[in-house]
Design a protein around this motif. Structure first.
Motif, PDB file in Angstrom:
ATOM      1  N   ALA A  60     -37.223   1.634  52.452  1.00  0.00           N
ATOM      2  CA  ALA A  60     -37.367   1.750  50.999  1.00  0.00           C
ATOM      3  C   ALA A  60     -38.770   2.226  50.632  1.00  0.00           C
ATOM      4  CB  ALA A  60     -37.062   0.409  50.338  1.00  0.00           C
ATOM      5  N   ALA A  61     -39.785   1.726  51.338  1.00  0.00           N
ATOM      6  CA  ALA A  61     -41.161   2.139  51.061  1.00  0.00           C
ATOM      7  C   ALA A  61     -41.379   3.620  51.377  1.00  0.00           C
ATOM      8  CB  ALA A  61     -42.135   1.276  51.872  1.00  0.00           C
ATOM      9  N   ARG A  62     -40.666   4.161  52.358  1.00  0.00           N
ATOM     10  CA  ARG A  62     -40.781   5.578  52.716  1.00  0.00           C
ATOM     11  C   ARG A  62     -39.912   6.467  51.820  1.00  0.00           C
ATOM     12  NH1 ARG A  62     -42.346   7.136  57.973  1.00  0.00           N
ATOM     13  NH2 ARG A  62     -43.303   5.451  59.126  1.00  0.00           N
ATOM     14  N   GLY A  63     -39.125   5.853  50.956  1.00  0.00           N
ATOM     15  CA  GLY A  63     -38.252   6.632  50.084  1.00  0.00           C
ATOM     16  C   GLY A  63     -37.101   7.300  50.819  1.00  0.00           C
ATOM     17  N   LEU A  64     -36.616   6.655  51.886  1.00  0.00           N
ATOM     18  CA  LEU A  64     -35.567   7.259  52.712  1.00  0.00           C
ATOM     19  C   LEU A  64     -34.182   7.021  52.132  1.00  0.00           C
ATOM     20  CD1 LEU A  64     -36.861   6.273  56.246  1.00  0.00           C
ATOM     21  CD2 LEU A  64     -36.973   8.513  55.171  1.00  0.00           C
ATOM     22  N   HIS A  65     -33.376   8.039  52.166  1.00  0.00           N
ATOM     23  CA  HIS A  65     -31.948   7.960  51.902  1.00  0.00           C
ATOM     24  C   HIS A  65     -31.305   9.179  52.540  1.00  0.00           C
ATOM     25  CE1 HIS A  65     -33.525  10.245  48.483  1.00  0.00           C
ATOM     26  NE2 HIS A  65     -32.353  10.862  48.454  1.00  0.00           N
ATOM     27  N   ALA A  66     -30.024   9.060  52.860  1.00  0.00           N
ATOM     28  CA  ALA A  66     -29.354  10.134  53.597  1.00  0.00           C
ATOM     29  C   ALA A  66     -27.897  10.222  53.178  1.00  0.00           C
ATOM     30  CB  ALA A  66     -29.454   9.895  55.102  1.00  0.00           C
ATOM     31  N   ARG A  67     -27.324  11.378  53.438  1.00  0.00           N
ATOM     32  CA  ARG A  67     -25.893  11.602  53.218  1.00  0.00           C
ATOM     33  C   ARG A  67     -25.367  12.340  54.445  1.00  0.00           C
ATOM     34  NH1 ARG A  67     -23.561  14.221  47.892  1.00  0.00           N
ATOM     35  NH2 ARG A  67     -23.806  12.085  47.209  1.00  0.00           N
ATOM     36  N   ALA A  68     -24.248  11.853  54.963  1.00  0.00           N
ATOM     37  CA  ALA A  68     -23.631  12.458  56.155  1.00  0.00           C
ATOM     38  C   ALA A  68     -22.237  12.947  55.824  1.00  0.00           C
ATOM     39  CB  ALA A  68     -23.582  11.443  57.289  1.00  0.00           C
ATOM     40  N   HIS A  69     -21.873  14.072  56.407  1.00  0.00           N
ATOM     41  CA  HIS A  69     -20.527  14.630  56.269  1.00  0.00           C
ATOM     42  C   HIS A  69     -19.915  14.729  57.656  1.00  0.00           C
ATOM     43  CE1 HIS A  69     -20.900  15.721  52.047  1.00  0.00           C
ATOM     44  NE2 HIS A  69     -22.150  16.042  52.330  1.00  0.00           N
ATOM     45  N   VAL A  70     -18.647  14.394  57.756  1.00  0.00           N
ATOM     46  CA  VAL A  70     -17.920  14.470  59.019  1.00  0.00           C
ATOM     47  C   VAL A  70     -17.171  15.790  59.066  1.00  0.00           C
ATOM     48  CG1 VAL A  70     -16.132  13.409  60.434  1.00  0.00           C
ATOM     49  CG2 VAL A  70     -17.687  11.979  59.118  1.00  0.00           C
ATOM     50  N   ASP A  71     -17.391  16.556  60.132  1.00  0.00           N
ATOM     51  CA  ASP A  71     -16.642  17.792  60.364  1.00  0.00           C
ATOM     52  C   ASP A  71     -15.543  17.467  61.365  1.00  0.00           C
ATOM     53  OD1 ASP A  71     -15.627  20.275  60.975  1.00  0.00           O
ATOM     54  OD2 ASP A  71     -17.578  21.225  61.273  1.00  0.00           O
TER      55      ASP A  71
ATOM     56  N   LEU B 289     -25.980  15.174  59.086  1.00  0.00           N
ATOM     57  CA  LEU B 289     -26.676  14.241  58.225  1.00  0.00           C
ATOM     58  C   LEU B 289     -27.898  14.915  57.615  1.00  0.00           C
ATOM     59  CD1 LEU B 289     -27.157  10.583  58.623  1.00  0.00           C
ATOM     60  CD2 LEU B 289     -29.264  11.884  58.619  1.00  0.00           C
ATOM     61  N   ALA B 290     -28.095  14.731  56.322  1.00  0.00           N
ATOM     62  CA  ALA B 290     -29.288  15.213  55.618  1.00  0.00           C
ATOM     63  C   ALA B 290     -30.112  13.995  55.228  1.00  0.00           C
ATOM     64  CB  ALA B 290     -28.895  16.017  54.395  1.00  0.00           C
ATOM     65  N   LEU B 291     -31.341  13.906  55.742  1.00  0.00           N
ATOM     66  CA  LEU B 291     -32.240  12.778  55.496  1.00  0.00           C
ATOM     67  C   LEU B 291     -33.340  13.223  54.553  1.00  0.00           C
ATOM     68  CD1 LEU B 291     -33.148   9.857  56.320  1.00  0.00           C
ATOM     69  CD2 LEU B 291     -34.514  10.948  58.100  1.00  0.00           C
ATOM     70  N   GLU B 292     -33.556  12.447  53.495  1.00  0.00           N
ATOM     71  CA  GLU B 292     -34.627  12.735  52.547  1.00  0.00           C
ATOM     72  C   GLU B 292     -35.604  11.577  52.552  1.00  0.00           C
ATOM     73  OE1 GLU B 292     -33.264  13.881  48.686  1.00  0.00           O
ATOM     74  OE2 GLU B 292     -31.624  15.073  49.537  1.00  0.00           O
ATOM     75  N   GLY B 293     -36.887  11.893  52.444  1.00  0.00           N
ATOM     76  CA  GLY B 293     -37.932  10.884  52.459  1.00  0.00           C
ATOM     77  C   GLY B 293     -38.976  11.247  53.491  1.00  0.00           C
ATOM     78  N   HIS B 294     -39.861  10.312  53.783  1.00  0.00           N
ATOM     79  CA  HIS B 294     -40.977  10.557  54.687  1.00  0.00           C
ATOM     80  C   HIS B 294     -40.668  10.052  56.089  1.00  0.00           C
ATOM     81  CE1 HIS B 294     -43.324  11.731  51.245  1.00  0.00           C
ATOM     82  NE2 HIS B 294     -42.975  10.598  50.646  1.00  0.00           N
ATOM     83  N   SER B 295     -40.112  10.927  56.925  1.00  0.00           N
ATOM     84  CA  SER B 295     -39.849  10.604  58.329  1.00  0.00           C
ATOM     85  C   SER B 295     -39.762  11.898  59.119  1.00  0.00           C
ATOM     86  CB  SER B 295     -38.543   9.827  58.483  1.00  0.00           C
ATOM     87  OG  SER B 295     -38.306   9.560  59.851  1.00  0.00           O
ATOM     88  N   GLU B 296     -40.389  11.911  60.274  1.00  0.00           N
ATOM     89  CA  GLU B 296     -40.353  13.072  61.157  1.00  0.00           C
ATOM     90  C   GLU B 296     -39.655  12.718  62.470  1.00  0.00           C
ATOM     91  OE1 GLU B 296     -41.283  16.186  60.466  1.00  0.00           O
ATOM     92  OE2 GLU B 296     -41.706  15.485  58.433  1.00  0.00           O
ATOM     93  N   ALA B 297     -38.578  11.986  62.383  1.00  0.00           N
ATOM     94  CA  ALA B 297     -37.871  11.511  63.576  1.00  0.00           C
ATOM     95  C   ALA B 297     -37.237  12.687  64.325  1.00  0.00           C
ATOM     96  CB  ALA B 297     -36.804  10.514  63.182  1.00  0.00           C
ATOM     97  N   PRO B 298     -37.465  12.806  65.647  1.00  0.00           N
ATOM     98  CA  PRO B 298     -36.807  13.859  66.424  1.00  0.00           C
ATOM     99  C   PRO B 298     -35.322  13.582  66.649  1.00  0.00           C
ATOM    100  CG  PRO B 298     -38.170  12.509  67.847  1.00  0.00           C
ATOM    101  CD  PRO B 298     -38.405  12.030  66.450  1.00  0.00           C
ATOM    102  N   SER B 299     -34.938  12.321  66.586  1.00  0.00           N
ATOM    103  CA  SER B 299     -33.527  11.939  66.707  1.00  0.00           C
ATOM    104  C   SER B 299     -33.336  10.600  65.999  1.00  0.00           C
ATOM    105  CB  SER B 299     -33.094  11.842  68.175  1.00  0.00           C
ATOM    106  OG  SER B 299     -33.759  10.774  68.808  1.00  0.00           O
TER     107      SER B 299
END
Length: 156
Positions: free
Chosen positions: A59-70, A78-88
């Motif tokens: 919550a402090a990083r402002g993270l939220h995401a939305r995933a779609h199943v193909d 998955l589209a991730l918004e907020g402050h994170s540079e995660a490689p996986s």
């Protein structure tokens, strides 16, 4: 004239029903008992809460995401918004009553803020948890029926 109705069955029926019901309850209790909840989730009565430090970090990083199943390719994007540079990212799917269906999936970054990974066939009735342990955050997910997507938001 003597009645031919088998009265002994009428007397034995409640006893037989009680035995069958008791055995059924024992089988259900041992076969589908309460499983331990993942991570920092706790069960308080009928309410499940997740007020963990890792959710607060998300919550402090402002993270939220939305995933779609193909379904055609069998992938999850998955589209991730907020402050994170995660490689996986790690996506944990768990079923509330059938722990044999629980899975952990690795989503690889394909571009900044976008991730892709394999998706299991059946996700109906599953609970979702998205996390990146090196940064120490996690997001709970839920199925959004109006968008046919999985939404990940901090549960604080």
């Amino acid at each position: 004239m003597r009645s031919s109705f088998p009265w002994h069955w009428l007397l034995a029926l409640p006893v037989i029903a009680s035995v069958i019901g008791g055995v059924s309850m024992v089988v259900l209790a041992f076969g589908h008992g309460d499983e331990t909840l993942p991570f920092d989730t706790e069960r308080t009565g009928k309410l499940t809460t997740n007020q963990s430090p890792s959710v607060m970090r998300a919550a402090a990083r402002g993270l939220h995401a939305r995933a779609h199943v193909d379904a055609v390719q069998g992938t999850l994007e998955l589209a991730l918004e907020g402050h994170s540079e995660a490689p996986s990212l790690e996506l944990h799917l768990w079923h509330p009553t059938q722990s044999a269906r629980d899975e952990r999936l690795r989503l690889q970054r394909i571009s900044p803020g976008h991730y892709r990974g394999p998706m299991p066939q059946a996700i109906e009735g599953m609970n979702f948890l998205l996390s990146f342990q090196p940064e120490g955050w996690e997001l709970g997910g839920y199925r959004s029926p109006e968008h046919a997507a999985i939404e990940f938001v901090p549960s604080t």
